[in-house]
Design a protein around this motif. Sequence first.
Motif, mmCIF file in Angstrom:
data_model
loop_
_atom_site.group_PDB
_atom_site.id
_atom_site.type_symbol
_atom_site.label_atom_id
_atom_site.label_comp_id
_atom_site.label_asym_id
_atom_site.label_seq_id
_atom_site.Cartn_x
_atom_site.Cartn_y
_atom_site.Cartn_z
ATOM 1 N N UNK A 1 23.464 -3.399 -13.024
ATOM 2 C CA UNK A 1 24.519 -2.882 -12.143
ATOM 3 C C UNK A 1 24.673 -1.390 -12.378
ATOM 4 N N UNK A 2 25.055 -0.637 -11.349
ATOM 5 C CA UNK A 2 25.258 0.791 -11.474
ATOM 6 C C UNK A 2 26.531 1.054 -12.251
ATOM 7 N N UNK A 3 26.916 2.311 -12.372
ATOM 8 C CA UNK A 3 28.085 2.684 -13.154
ATOM 9 C C UNK A 3 29.330 2.028 -12.608
ATOM 10 N N UNK A 4 30.366 1.828 -13.453
ATOM 11 C CA UNK A 4 31.583 1.175 -12.994
ATOM 12 C C UNK A 4 32.253 1.906 -11.840
ATOM 13 N N UNK A 5 31.990 3.200 -11.714
ATOM 14 C CA UNK A 5 32.666 3.975 -10.687
ATOM 15 C C UNK A 5 32.066 3.751 -9.298
ATOM 16 N N UNK A 6 30.747 3.550 -9.205
ATOM 17 C CA UNK A 6 30.094 3.456 -7.901
ATOM 18 C C UNK A 6 29.186 2.232 -7.850
ATOM 19 N N UNK A 7 29.632 1.221 -7.133
ATOM 20 C CA UNK A 7 28.806 0.043 -6.910
ATOM 21 C C UNK A 7 27.833 0.314 -5.769
ATOM 22 N N UNK A 8 26.710 -0.391 -5.785
ATOM 23 C CA UNK A 8 25.726 -0.314 -4.700
ATOM 24 C C UNK A 8 25.962 -1.522 -3.785
ATOM 25 N N UNK A 9 26.387 -1.264 -2.564
ATOM 26 C CA UNK A 9 26.804 -2.342 -1.660
ATOM 27 C C UNK A 9 25.994 -2.294 -0.373
ATOM 28 N N UNK A 10 25.387 -3.423 -0.026
ATOM 29 C CA UNK A 10 24.771 -3.588 1.286
ATOM 30 C C UNK A 10 25.844 -4.166 2.202
ATOM 31 N N UNK A 11 26.241 -3.389 3.187
ATOM 32 C CA UNK A 11 27.357 -3.746 4.058
ATOM 33 C C UNK A 11 26.819 -4.081 5.441
ATOM 34 N N UNK A 12 26.985 -5.329 5.869
ATOM 35 C CA UNK A 12 26.470 -5.780 7.166
ATOM 36 C C UNK A 12 27.650 -5.891 8.131
ATOM 37 N N UNK A 13 27.697 -4.952 9.075
ATOM 38 C CA UNK A 13 28.800 -4.919 10.045
ATOM 39 C C UNK A 13 28.185 -4.741 11.427
ATOM 40 N N UNK A 14 27.841 -5.836 12.065
ATOM 41 C CA UNK A 14 27.174 -5.771 13.371
ATOM 42 C C UNK A 14 28.020 -5.009 14.382
ATOM 43 N N UNK A 15 29.325 -5.196 14.354
ATOM 44 C CA UNK A 15 30.240 -4.481 15.246
ATOM 45 C C UNK A 15 30.982 -3.426 14.419
ATOM 46 N N UNK A 16 30.593 -2.165 14.574
ATOM 47 C CA UNK A 16 31.161 -1.085 13.757
ATOM 48 C C UNK A 16 31.182 0.177 14.609
ATOM 49 N N UNK A 17 32.326 0.468 15.225
ATOM 50 C CA UNK A 17 32.361 1.569 16.180
ATOM 51 C C UNK A 17 33.754 2.178 16.259
ATOM 52 N N UNK A 18 33.896 3.481 15.942
ATOM 53 C CA UNK A 18 35.220 4.113 15.979
ATOM 54 C C UNK A 18 35.745 4.349 17.383
ATOM 55 N N UNK A 19 34.882 4.254 18.382
ATOM 56 C CA UNK A 19 35.306 4.535 19.759
ATOM 57 C C UNK A 19 35.803 3.299 20.493
ATOM 58 N N UNK A 20 35.644 2.133 19.893
ATOM 59 C CA UNK A 20 36.031 0.892 20.554
ATOM 60 C C UNK A 20 37.206 0.256 19.834
ATOM 61 N N UNK A 21 37.924 -0.588 20.541
ATOM 62 C CA UNK A 21 39.098 -1.244 19.962
ATOM 63 C C UNK A 21 38.716 -2.580 19.324
ATOM 64 N N UNK A 22 39.727 -3.226 18.746
ATOM 65 C CA UNK A 22 39.603 -4.573 18.205
ATOM 66 C C UNK A 22 38.594 -4.628 17.059
ATOM 67 N N UNK A 23 37.717 -5.641 17.056
ATOM 68 C CA UNK A 23 36.832 -5.895 15.917
ATOM 69 C C UNK A 23 35.903 -4.716 15.599
ATOM 70 N N UNK A 24 35.272 -4.052 16.584
ATOM 71 C CA UNK A 24 34.415 -2.906 16.231
ATOM 72 C C UNK A 24 35.167 -1.805 15.487
ATOM 73 N N UNK A 25 36.418 -1.550 15.881
ATOM 74 C CA UNK A 25 37.210 -0.534 15.187
ATOM 75 C C UNK A 25 37.588 -1.019 13.787
ATOM 76 N N UNK A 26 37.924 -2.296 13.661
ATOM 77 C CA UNK A 26 38.202 -2.855 12.339
ATOM 78 C C UNK A 26 36.977 -2.726 11.433
ATOM 79 N N UNK A 27 35.811 -3.070 11.980
ATOM 80 C CA UNK A 27 34.594 -2.951 11.196
ATOM 81 C C UNK A 27 34.379 -1.532 10.703
ATOM 82 N N UNK A 28 34.639 -0.567 11.565
ATOM 83 C CA UNK A 28 34.490 0.840 11.189
ATOM 84 C C UNK A 28 35.479 1.222 10.090
#
Length: 431
Positions: A1-28
């Motif tokens: 594992x990396x240092x306690x301060x910075x974990x290495x995370x694979x983040x899967x967010x199919x809907x991730x968009x700051x310009x859209x509302x609802x789930x895509x905005x939540x994902x972002x």
Amino acid sequence: MSSPERLRVLLIIEQCNPDWASVPLEGYNYYCGIARHADVHLVTHGRNAPALSRTTDTQITYIYEGVLSKRYYKLVDGLTARGRVNWPLRNALAYPIYEEFNRQVCRRFSPNVERGDYDLVHAITPMMPRYPVAIHRACLQTPFLLGPVNGGVPFPPGFGKIARQESAQFNFLRAVGRSLLPDYVATYKNAHKILAGSTYTLELLKRLFAIPDERVELFYENGIDACFLDPRAPSVSEDGRVRLLFVGRLVPYKGADMILDAIANLDPTVRDRLVLTIVGDGSERSRLEEVVRDRGLNASRLTVEFAGWVPQAKTLEYYRRADIFCFPSIREFGGAVVLEAMACGLPCIVVDNGGIGEYVTEQNGYKIAPTSRAEVVTLLEQHISTLVTNNKLRAQMSEQAIARAREFTWSHKSEQLLSIYRELIVSCRAK
């Protein structure tokens, strides 16, 4: 594992968009919060690339759909969006489009996960508890976290007409999917931890998959931007009237028509003291405007105003001009608008069926059991009247609403997630 301060995370967010509302905005918002605390590799759909390229410089892999998927999506859209959208059928028919994304993520990142390139894999969207995540198969040594998943909330028995309008007769497709979709059951059985976005969904998942308590945790889906908590003096309307606010899509189950009926039933001395602003648009708008005309709500003075669709960034202005928030949606998974209203100090009146009933307490508003439409309208009338005429109670609930909303800032939620990450990593390594 990396240092306690910075974990290495694979983040899967199919809907991730700051310009859209609802789930895509939540994902972002989840992505931004987690990226402040961890070394994140985000995997998302190519449709989000234009928006994300303007806002971030962290490592992102975009998964693009093929030509056949684009054509198929147009077919699904044509079949399910005639008039009011048939969401149960749309979600079922759209599965092959998601599966293309799911399959590509698994194929491209499984070797990295198996090699130990990440401390943890976290899949956030889709949030509906009906889709599998194939990369769980590679997470034999790396913790796999799923969620928050949220949904599955049924329509209340007393609202059969609205359930039919929202095509609830197609909800049987959920059970069909659980039986037929490859990897669906295995995703939930093999996840090291599942976050459930509401108590209803938590109990649903435990019941469907026999998940032990230690592998599932309540973690509310929605959060709020800190700007909603920016302290400033409450606005006062020029005519001294109390401002009631509704924000949401104008579709049957959101219940804006019940607010209009409740206002029409108010004692005229109370009704003359308030004005309702409806922010949003949808298939019901013309019918709602007709109700206003037929009930004479704007006959002598403006009592109901329609603001139409408003960009997400502009809704804050409406919250800050309001005094009370009313959102009698009879079936709501997340209900971010309720949190936003609370953060702006608005006592909230909601229907208690889904996630929003868990935000509101006796100290910051009212929640109504959805026994029947008539009962909801009656209680809406009573609670609106109480808050319009009792300035002291309204002020007390306003303070409590802000205090409650502070628990849901995105910064606070991301810190909670990092704590969950670390506990999960330690737990998996100890086995």
